[in-house]
Write a protein that holds these residues in place. Structure first.
Motif: not given
Ligand code: NAD
Length: 304
Positions: A144-150, A170-171, A191-193, A197-202
């Motif tokens: 799960g990717v939080i924040g789909m930027g660069r 990523d809203p 995504l959380i549920k 593996v959760m990874t943060i990129h915000v």
């Protein structure tokens, strides 16, 4: 040459070379704040990394300064408001470290899934505990990717090589971008549920402060890992400690902390965390690219 560039922090030599044909380059990597206040009036541009603070005082002491360049991602050490008031451009190189940070993220994910850091200290302490370090495969797991930027996008590309299924929260990305990147966009709760593996990129904003706290840890799978290579303060570290110490989640990999260094953090006591000292962007390639990018931007401005 009528233009003068002050290089106030050590940057890659290639960036300095880029500027030499267009400006007089003055490297002074140990310049103090007092010295800077005295000499800044002579310069058309200044390049910094993290050490030098370009404060309002410095900006107001300048005379012909046109550009403040940060050879890196954020501009936290530059008073952007004061620069804007004086019509001074502030530039940085946000794309220079994306691959490097994505690789570090994969490194933390692998270190967690195969217990590499703790196995390393065990072997170094003279032990041979083969039974203690049973890992998990990433193949077939959900990332799960939080924040789909660069950076998030580069992590997705790399996770595919490991056979992971990827979901994204990523809203601000459009359906078109998501389909071009081949990812499924879901809401944060899903995504959380669903993530192994959760990874943060915000970025850290009022909206993302403590985005992952007790209620989110309670929703995570018992066997899930969480990784943060973005900014401290997006994860609530007290709640993370509780989740890790009660085996609510399996492990965490952190490169960033709410207070750096995290001297008195209870997280330091745990075996199921892998911690690095805010080095996700620290590769020679990223530093070289950052220096070249800002040097080229300065050249463009000088050439008009
Ligand atoms: P970016 O701007 O390209 O991407 C950020 C993404 O987050 C965007 O797609 C945006 O739409 C999304 N976003 C913003 N608010 C959101 C929210 N509330 N919920 C979900 N998504 C949201 O940035 P980037 O270059 O990919 O960098 C991401 C983060 O990594 C930044 O915080 C940056 O400071 C950090 N970073 C850390 C290091 C390090 O050394 N550890 C180095 C570089 C960057």
């Amino acid at each position: 040459m009528d233009k003068k560039v002050l290089i106030a922090d050590q940057i890659n030599e290639k960036g300095i070379d880029e500027l030499k044909d267009i400006a007089e380059v003055v490297p002074n990597f140990t310049i103090s704040n007092e010295e800077l206040l005295k000499v800044i009036k002579d310069f058309d541009a200044i390049i910094v990394r993290s050490r030098t603070k370009v404060t309002r005082e410095v900006i107001e002491a300048s005379d012909k300064l046109k550009i403040i360049a940060r050879a890196g991602v954020g501009v936290d050490n530059v008073d952007v408001q004061a620069a804007t008031e004086r019509g001074i451009m502030v530039i940085n190189a946000p794309e220079s470290t994306s691959i490097t940070v994505a690789e570090h993220t994969m490194g933390l994910i692998l270190a967690l899934s195969r217990k590499i850091a703790i196995a390393d200290s065990s072997v170094k302490s003279g032990k041979w505990e083969k039974g203690r370090f049973m890992g998990i495969e990433l193949n077939g797991k959900t990332l799960g990717v939080i924040g789909m930027g660069r950076i998030g996008s580069q992590v997705v590309t790399r996770s595919k090589a490991f056979g992971m299924d990827t979901i994204v929260y990523d809203p601000y990305i459009t359906k078109k971008t998501a389909s071009e990147l081949g990812v499924t966009v879901v809401d944060l709760e899903t995504l959380i549920k669903e993530s192994d593996v959760m990874t943060i990129h915000v970025p850290l904003t009022p909206e993302t402060k403590y985005l992952i706290s007790k209620p989110q840890f309670e929703m995570m799978k018992e066997n899930a890992f969480i990784v943060n290579c973005a900014r401290g303060g997006i994860i609530n570290e007290d709640d993370l400690y509780d989740a890790l110490s009660t085996d609510e989640i399996r492990g965490a990999g952190l490169d960033v902390f709410e207070n750096e260094p995290p001297k008195n953090s209870k997280l330091l006591e745990l075996d199921n965390v892998v911690l690095t000292p805010h080095i996700a962007a620290s590769t020679s390639e990223a530093q070289r690219d950052a220096a070249i990018i800002v040097a080229n931007e300065i050249k463009k401005v000088f050439k008009g």
